[in-house]
Design an enzyme around this catalytic site. Sequence first.
Site, PDB file in Angstrom:
ATOM      1  N   LYS A 183       0.815  -1.221   0.000  1.00 37.75           N
ATOM      2  CA  LYS A 183       0.000   0.000   0.000  1.00 37.75           C
ATOM      3  C   LYS A 183       0.847   1.268   0.000  1.00 37.75           C
ATOM      4  CE  LYS A 183      -3.545  -0.796  -0.405  1.00 37.75           C
ATOM      5  NZ  LYS A 183      -4.181  -1.281  -1.668  1.00 37.75           N
TER       6      LYS A 183
ATOM      7  N   HIS B 223       7.564  -7.464  -2.163  1.00 33.86           N
ATOM      8  CA  HIS B 223       7.364  -6.800  -0.869  1.00 33.86           C
ATOM      9  C   HIS B 223       8.391  -7.281   0.156  1.00 33.86           C
ATOM     10  CE1 HIS B 223       3.790  -4.757  -2.083  1.00 33.86           C
ATOM     11  NE2 HIS B 223       2.977  -5.786  -2.028  1.00 33.86           N
TER      12      HIS B 223
ATOM     13  N   SER C 151      -4.511   2.792   4.513  1.00 33.67           N
ATOM     14  CA  SER C 151      -4.805   2.074   3.273  1.00 33.67           C
ATOM     15  C   SER C 151      -4.752   0.561   3.490  1.00 33.67           C
ATOM     16  CB  SER C 151      -3.803   2.491   2.190  1.00 33.67           C
ATOM     17  OG  SER C 151      -4.095   1.868   0.965  1.00 33.67           O
TER      18      SER C 151
END
Length: 302
Positions: free
Chosen positions: A45, A101, A131
């Site tokens: 995010k 990630h 988010s």
Amino acid sequence: MARLDVTEMFNGISFPGHLHTQESLELALKFPFLDTDILIVSYPKSGTTWMQEMVSLISSRGDPHLIQTVPNWARAPWLEQYYCAAVLETSSTVPRVITTHLPHHLLGPALQGSRAKVIYVSRNPKDVVVSFYHFHKMANFLPDAGTFTEFLNRFLEGTLCFGSWFDHIKGWTSQTATVNNLLHITYEEMLLDLHGAIKRVSSFLQCPLVDEEVNNCVQHCSFSTMKNNKMVNYTMVPDDIMDHSKGSFMRKGKTGDWKNMFTEEQNQYFESTFKSKMQDCTLEFVWEVQDEEETHAKEKAV
């Protein structure tokens, strides 16, 4: 592969089992990067999807055909997810665009000696946590979000899926001083000056664009365009995996939305934790900006 209720623990970090397995995570750490590869790195995010669109458009010199016909997870697959190897094996695209990630302490060794270009995307952590919270509420492959207070506490403790935001950003950005093939760009930069951000990324990728190509990139990776593009807005994902009745993957595309969620007490707790964990980090964060589209709308209204 559903595994919606499965969580994989790997090197002390939890990953959603829907797309991650012990084998896929192990393979990611041994991945043989090519010097021509482009690796997009971020904590969830933080602008990952936006950068995927930007890199795809830059690589195609502003031609939107690819981003309108191929899902983003197929043209820029996540390295640590189980389907990545199969996607890369069948792809003939050069350069390959890969997303991750993973934190630097896990992936850094695989990148040593490689000249692959790494783009690290960061975002101010108050907006990241808001988010991520909303995403948890619609993503059935992520653990229950609980209350926002509970979620914020887990974020600050570093116990959410994908680990500590603080470790992630410090680990990757600490490399920028010594690694010349790593570009750090922020969500706020892209929001404030998308045109400039595209030129900066295209220069880093050694893919200079003429003005018309830059303008095409700006047009096709604006937030409003991405929100309506089914190849990137995740509306093609089935409702049992991502419940679209509970929210939109492309939610607001703003900076400063944390002000609508944080109580004064939560903000004070965040600030004290942030100060403690980031005391050895010189990064500066933008906590609220107006994006280009909003600014232009206000100019037209005057």
